[in-house]
Design an enzyme around this catalytic site. Structure first.
Site, PDB file in Angstrom:
ATOM      1  N   LYS A 232      29.363  32.234  32.300  1.00  0.00           N
ATOM      2  CA  LYS A 232      28.236  33.342  32.733  1.00  0.00           C
ATOM      3  C   LYS A 232      28.882  34.787  32.651  1.00  0.00           C
ATOM      4  CE  LYS A 232      27.347  34.184  37.435  1.00  0.00           C
ATOM      5  NZ  LYS A 232      27.567  35.724  37.515  1.00  0.00           N
TER       6      LYS A 232
ATOM      7  N   CYS B  24      25.995  42.906  48.840  1.00  0.00           N
ATOM      8  CA  CYS B  24      25.330  41.707  48.664  1.00  0.00           C
ATOM      9  C   CYS B  24      25.971  40.873  49.667  1.00  0.00           C
ATOM     10  CB  CYS B  24      25.777  40.963  47.404  1.00  0.00           C
ATOM     11  SG  CYS B  24      27.365  40.604  47.115  1.00  0.00           S
TER      12      CYS B  24
ATOM     13  N   ARG C 177      30.525  45.576  47.980  1.00  0.00           N
ATOM     14  CA  ARG C 177      30.753  45.719  46.578  1.00  0.00           C
ATOM     15  C   ARG C 177      30.506  47.293  45.995  1.00  0.00           C
ATOM     16  NH1 ARG C 177      29.391  39.915  44.161  1.00  0.00           N
ATOM     17  NH2 ARG C 177      30.728  40.779  42.473  1.00  0.00           N
ATOM     18  N   PRO C 178      31.344  48.144  46.227  1.00  0.00           N
ATOM     19  CA  PRO C 178      30.879  49.486  45.731  1.00  0.00           C
ATOM     20  C   PRO C 178      31.173  49.544  44.190  1.00  0.00           C
ATOM     21  CG  PRO C 178      33.021  49.631  46.596  1.00  0.00           C
ATOM     22  CD  PRO C 178      32.390  47.956  46.885  1.00  0.00           C
ATOM     23  N   VAL C 179      30.713  50.768  43.445  1.00  0.00           N
ATOM     24  CA  VAL C 179      30.890  50.487  41.973  1.00  0.00           C
ATOM     25  C   VAL C 179      31.490  51.912  41.829  1.00  0.00           C
ATOM     26  CG1 VAL C 179      29.189  49.018  41.066  1.00  0.00           C
ATOM     27  CG2 VAL C 179      28.470  51.494  41.650  1.00  0.00           C
TER      28      VAL C 179
HETATM   29  C1  UD1 Z   1      33.469  40.012  39.132  1.00  0.00           C
HETATM   30  C2  UD1 Z   1      32.653  38.917  38.946  1.00  0.00           C
HETATM   31  C3  UD1 Z   1      32.358  37.970  40.194  1.00  0.00           C
HETATM   32  C4  UD1 Z   1      33.867  37.871  40.711  1.00  0.00           C
HETATM   33  C5  UD1 Z   1      34.779  39.203  40.933  1.00  0.00           C
HETATM   34  C6  UD1 Z   1      36.123  39.140  41.273  1.00  0.00           C
HETATM   35  C7  UD1 Z   1      31.408  39.184  36.988  1.00  0.00           C
HETATM   36  C8  UD1 Z   1      29.855  39.656  36.526  1.00  0.00           C
HETATM   37  N1  UD1 Z   1      31.399  39.027  38.269  1.00  0.00           N
HETATM   38  O1  UD1 Z   1      32.718  40.776  39.829  1.00  0.00           O
HETATM   39  O2  UD1 Z   1      31.996  36.777  39.998  1.00  0.00           O
HETATM   40  O3  UD1 Z   1      33.503  37.438  42.177  1.00  0.00           O
HETATM   41  O4  UD1 Z   1      34.749  39.811  39.790  1.00  0.00           O
HETATM   42  O5  UD1 Z   1      36.833  38.319  40.416  1.00  0.00           O
HETATM   43  O6  UD1 Z   1      32.057  39.140  36.129  1.00  0.00           O
HETATM   44  N2  UD1 Z   1      35.727  47.477  43.947  1.00  0.00           N
HETATM   45  C9  UD1 Z   1      35.450  48.671  44.570  1.00  0.00           C
HETATM   46  N3  UD1 Z   1      34.999  49.559  43.573  1.00  0.00           N
HETATM   47  C10 UD1 Z   1      34.442  49.364  42.395  1.00  0.00           C
HETATM   48  C11 UD1 Z   1      34.534  48.088  41.854  1.00  0.00           C
HETATM   49  C12 UD1 Z   1      35.213  47.005  42.583  1.00  0.00           C
HETATM   50  O7  UD1 Z   1      36.092  48.985  45.412  1.00  0.00           O
HETATM   51  O8  UD1 Z   1      34.102  50.272  41.654  1.00  0.00           O
HETATM   52  C13 UD1 Z   1      36.212  46.436  44.647  1.00  0.00           C
HETATM   53  C14 UD1 Z   1      35.161  45.174  45.165  1.00  0.00           C
HETATM   54  O9  UD1 Z   1      34.492  45.549  46.264  1.00  0.00           O
HETATM   55  C15 UD1 Z   1      36.152  44.020  45.485  1.00  0.00           C
HETATM   56  C16 UD1 Z   1      37.298  44.237  44.378  1.00  0.00           C
HETATM   57  O10 UD1 Z   1      37.183  45.612  44.155  1.00  0.00           O
HETATM   58  O11 UD1 Z   1      36.618  44.030  46.615  1.00  0.00           O
HETATM   59  C17 UD1 Z   1      37.055  43.398  43.121  1.00  0.00           C
HETATM   60  O12 UD1 Z   1      35.803  43.376  42.619  1.00  0.00           O
HETATM   61  P1  UD1 Z   1      35.381  43.528  41.094  1.00  0.00           P
HETATM   62  O13 UD1 Z   1      36.534  42.779  40.374  1.00  0.00           O
HETATM   63  O14 UD1 Z   1      34.788  44.726  40.334  1.00  0.00           O
HETATM   64  O15 UD1 Z   1      34.103  42.520  40.969  1.00  0.00           O
HETATM   65  P2  UD1 Z   1      32.886  42.361  40.042  1.00  0.00           P
HETATM   66  O16 UD1 Z   1      33.410  43.062  38.848  1.00  0.00           O
HETATM   67  O17 UD1 Z   1      31.733  42.933  40.783  1.00  0.00           O
END
Ligand code: UD1
Length: 428
Positions: free
Chosen positions: A22, A117, A122-124
């Site tokens: 996925k 969620c 989960r910020p971006v």
């Molecule tokens: C992806 C996976 C998800 C998996 C996660 C961690 C996909 C579609 N989803 O999610 O299944 O659980 O990796 O392996 O591939 N963070 C920030 N700022 C950001 C981005 C992330 O603070 O801009 C933090 C998140 O809150 C979290 C950590 O970084 O604590 C890791 O998140 P991330 O690897 O980005 O997860 P996803 O890409 O959302």
């Protein structure tokens, strides 16, 4: 609403074939936005999230054909909108993956900000800061991310390569930057990049499309921007096997004291997880074409800590916790990626598990005799943990709200039945 009715205990045995991942299929579909030529993908899993990504792309004028069940041809030659609306983004956070491609090819995008969620905030922010570093102007207004690249002369604005260092690795963040960098002017270096196999798979696809990417799978990825990308050409890109789905079914073999083989699963992608299974006393074997897990001696508690790849995946933490309820002694599970990812612990306790959660640590004492009960799924992987527990619980376990499971596991009820479990999908 659909629920799973599980009658336990059962002992699973047999072989399953791993689906395409996925978390590789979703970015691969988004990658097709980078080109006006068709991108053909093979081993696309039959999942609700893939349907959501299809609807998201179709809303932008992209044509998504399904010439065979696991094949998709994504044709973004006539994009009519560069917007990802809230209604779709809120059901699937991975929608954020369209941001990088849209900005790179069209110089603009309007993407709803994904909310938090069940498992955390989960910020971006890291995605946005990186795109800014590449020259996009970003504004967040009324819940939407507006990204814009200024034009120089005629045509659409083009991003400019630079060095981006992530403070901590982010999977979809790395993918978004990778997408954006493929069409940028000059070279982009991504430092502290996510090393997950799905990132590598996406880089492989981009390379097929004519991108110049090196270092995917390592912490430093270098991208030399090109003016345009092509499609996949006559032969499709095959999505990497789903290590999380494979790990879940292997855990099902271990928790039921059974013997399960997942063909096509790649042991190298599952290193930390298989190592933990071995330490717990399960038999683990790499077969010619996959991985086999079988009962070897009584399970013993082991400690794990989730970490970015190649560490223990957070997406298998819940399933491993379920397994540890059947292991002797105390196991300590530390979740370092997401702040609230032990929602399954409370539900597992309703089946008779002995789990104590303190902040980011769960202490599991076992083995516990689980008894069937109604339980409610809270997120995708937590739901899988409840199903695993239901397989060993005596009597009937009703797992409610399995729409979460349908987002990430194709036909889980059928697949478990094929291994000898008693699982029915009912309206409950
Ligand atoms: C992806 C996976 C998800 C998996 C996660 C961690 C996909 C579609 N989803 O999610 O299944 O659980 O990796 O392996 O591939 N963070 C920030 N700022 C950001 C981005 C992330 O603070 O801009 C933090 C998140 O809150 C979290 C950590 O970084 O604590 C890791 O998140 P991330 O690897 O980005 O997860 P996803 O890409 O959302």
């Amino acid at each position: 609403m659909d629920a799973f009715l599980i009658k336990g205990p059962s002992r699973l045995s047999g072989t399953l074939r791993a689906s395409g991942a996925k978390n590789a299929a979703l970015p691969a579909m988004a990658a097709a936005l980078l080109t006006d030529a068709p991108v053909t993908l093979e081993e696309v899993p039959d999942l609700a999230d893939v349907d959501t990504m299809t609807r998201l792309l179709e809303g932008m004028g992209v044509l998504v054909a399904t010439p065979a069940p696991s094949r998709r041809i994504v044709d973004a030659s006539r994009v009519t909108s560069t917007e990802a609306p809230y209604d779709l983004v809120r059901t699937m956070r991975a929608s954020i993956l369209v941001l990088g491609p849209l900005v790179a090819r069209f110089g603009e995008a309007r993407v709803s900000l994904p909310g938090g969620c069940a498992i955390g905030v989960r910020p971006v922010d890291l995605h946005l800061r990186a795109l800014e570093a590449l020259g996009a102007r970003i504004a967040v207004e009324k819940g939407y991310i507006h990204a814009h690249v200024s034009r120089v002369g005629r045509g659409t604005g083009r991003l400019t390569g630079t060095t981006i260092r992530f403070p901590s690795p982010t999977v979809t963040g790395t993918e978004n930057v990778l997408f954006a960098a493929t069409l940028a002017r000059g070279t982009t270096v991504i430092e502290n990049a996510a090393r997950e196999p799905e990132v590598e798979d996406v880089a492989l696809l981009l390379t097929r499309m004519g991108a110049r990417v090196t270092g995917a799978g390592t912490p430093t990825i270098t991208v030399e921007g090109v003016e345009r990308l092509s499609g996949t050409g006559p032969s499709p890109h095959t999505i990497v096997p789903d290590r999380i789905e494979a790990g879940t079914y292997l855990a099902a073999g271990a928790i039921t004291g059974g013997d399960v083989t997942v063909s096509r699963a790649r042991a190298r992608d599952l290193g930390a997880f298989l190592d933990a299974l071995r330490r717990a006393g399960a038999g683990v074997e790499t077969t010619e074409d996959g991985v086999r897990v079988f009962a070897s001696r009584p399970l013993e508690g082991v400690d794990i800590e989730t970490a970015p790849h190649p560490g223990f995946p957070t997406d298998l933490q819940a399933q491993f916790l379920a397994l540890m309820t059947q292991a002797k002694g105390t196991s300590r599970l530390v979740e370092t990626i997401f702040e609230n990812r032990f929602l399954h612990a409370v539900e597992l306790a309703r089946l008779g598990a002995d789990v104590r959660v303190e902040g980011r640590t769960a202490l599991v004492r076992g083995p516990s005799k689980l008894e069937g009960a109604p339980v409610t799924a809270s997120d995708l992987r937590a739901s899988a943990a409840l199903v695993l527990a239901g397989l060993v619980a005596r009597g009937e376990t009703l797992v409610r709200r399995i729409y979460h499971l349908d987002r990430g596991y194709a036909a889980m009820d059928q697949r478990l039945r094929s291994l000898g479990a008693s699982v029915e999908r009912i309206d409950g």
